[in-house]
Scaffold this active site. Structure first.
Site, PDB file in Angstrom:
ATOM      1  CB  SER A  83      -0.970  -0.056   1.195  1.00 15.33           C
ATOM      2  OG  SER A  83      -1.989   0.902   1.057  1.00 15.33           O
ATOM      3  CE  LYS A 109       0.324   5.374  -1.934  1.00 16.72           C
ATOM      4  NZ  LYS A 109      -0.538   4.745  -2.910  1.00 16.72           N
ATOM      5  CD1 TRP A 126      -8.145   3.321  -2.408  1.00 20.86           C
ATOM      6  CD2 TRP A 126      -9.990   4.019  -3.446  1.00 20.86           C
ATOM      7  NE1 TRP A 126      -8.331   4.632  -2.050  1.00 20.86           N
ATOM      8  CE2 TRP A 126      -9.467   5.087  -2.666  1.00 20.86           C
ATOM      9  CE3 TRP A 126     -11.156   4.236  -4.183  1.00 20.86           C
ATOM     10  CZ2 TRP A 126     -10.061   6.344  -2.622  1.00 20.86           C
ATOM     11  CZ3 TRP A 126     -11.749   5.489  -4.126  1.00 20.86           C
ATOM     12  CH2 TRP A 126     -11.205   6.519  -3.364  1.00 20.86           C
ATOM     13  CG  HIS A 160      -5.405  -2.683  -0.052  1.00 13.60           C
ATOM     14  ND1 HIS A 160      -4.672  -2.241  -1.128  1.00 13.60           N
ATOM     15  CD2 HIS A 160      -4.937  -1.983   1.021  1.00 13.60           C
ATOM     16  CE1 HIS A 160      -3.812  -1.320  -0.729  1.00 13.60           C
ATOM     17  NE2 HIS A 160      -3.944  -1.152   0.572  1.00 13.60           N
TER      18      HIS A 160
END
Length: 340
Positions: free
Chosen positions: A185, A189, A276, A323
């Protein structure tokens, strides 16, 4: 079909690694803090007795860093198989400081021959808009940032690089040709930014990193710049807010972040129901950045559940579900690293 979808996104052409990094740091993440003026280590050996039934040692290490004439310290865990030889290793940017953890099946990683060094991201600076906390408090006077100063993602990436500093003291037991930075998540990044700005990492793994991570922003479904900057503006530099409602004007897209890691190796992991984050946009990011790696090898179609494209130096896999940094994701990551 895939090439047409990517053409419709109208993403900028790839530039040199130096040019892409400068744009990303200036416009999205902010420039990472400088390396410490000095750094030392406090080591608590065997902090977890009989760890993994004696198959591994578990040490707790505290990094003590001198920055701007001040001292900043943070803890991390180092788990290394007790069997002989040099071990490939993960530096895992984690949501918690537990070893093992629901996002980090440590014993299974050890059984596959990997060492794992992990830290909790909030031990660096809190995941909020307070820039007087932790490392942010050391860097910024009264929490005030300039437009291109580091956001929280850049600070977490800086910490992962300090863990690599410690890993280099273990050169007799760690295999630096298979050094991996990984995260899930927002920390996916972070893993990409860590590797993009530090060539010591030979692999990067982004799991479900989505918007402002491994997903093309233009034409993306789910989270977009307006939403992420509204909810989490502190992850980025202030300049990123310029692109709220103006994504087509960005002089970059997220394929710059992935391509900046080339010619080293990157694996992008997606989940089929994580709309998402948007698996299609994450896959298109691999396609768009593929030329930097000598090509992204796939089957000329959008991925299906269970697909894994591991032939080149940039890989992608899609699993079923939501997720989450799952056991299956770790297994695909191990498979990718071992295939190189």
């Amino acid at each position: 079909m895939v090439k047409k979808l990517l053409e419709e996104r109208n993403v900028p052409k790839l530039l040199s690694r130096h040019e892409m990094l400068n744009i990303l740091l200036e416009e999205e993440y902010g420039y990472l803090p400088p390396e410490p003026e000095k750094i030392s280590w406090k080591v608590e050996e065997n902090c977890i007795l009989n760890f993994c039934a004696g198959k591994a040692t578990a040490d707790k290490v505290t990094a003590v860093c001198g920055i701007n004439g001040k001292e900043f310290s943070f803890p991390f865990y180092v788990c290394i198989p007790t069997c002989e030889g040099k071990h490939p290793f993960f530096i895992h940017i984690n949501f918690r400081d537990c070893v093992p953890d629901r996002y980090m099946p440590t014993e299974e990683l050890i059984d596959h021959g990997f060492a794992v060094l992990s830290f909790c991201y909030e031990d660096i600076t809190k995941d909020n808009n307070d820039f007087t906390d932790g490392l942010a408090g050391v860097l910024y006077h009264n929490g005030v940032r300039r437009p291109n100063d580091a956001g929280k993602i850049a600070m977490w990436a800086w910490a992962a690089q300090r863990v690599m500093d410690y890993a280099q003291t273990l050169d007799t037991v760690l295999d630096f040709q298979r050094s991996v930075v990984c995260g899930h998540s927002r920390l996916g990044k972070t893993a990409l930014l860590t590797a993009a700005t530090d060539t010591r990492f030979q692999f990067a793994y982004s799991n479900d990193s989505g918007c402002s991570g491994a997903a093309i922003t233009r034409g993306k479904q789910g989270e977009r710049v307006q939403v992420i900057c509204g909810a989490f503006p502190f992850w980025f530099c202030e300049n990123y807010k310029k692109y709220i409602g103006a994504e087509e004007k960005m002089p970059f897209d997220q394929h710059y972040l992935v391509a900046a890691i080339a010619p080293r190796k990157v694996l992008i992991g997606s989940a089929s129901e994580d709309l998402w984050a948007d698996p299609v946009s994450e896959f298109l990011c691999c396609v768009a950045s593929g030329s930097a790696f000598g090509g992204f090898v796939y089957e000329g179609r959008l991925p299906e559940i269970g697909d894994k494209f591991f032939e080149g130096n940039i890989g992608y896999h899609l699993r079923e579900g939501l997720h989450y940094f799952s056991r299956e994701d770790w297994q695909r990551l191990i498979e990718f690293v071992n295939s190189k």
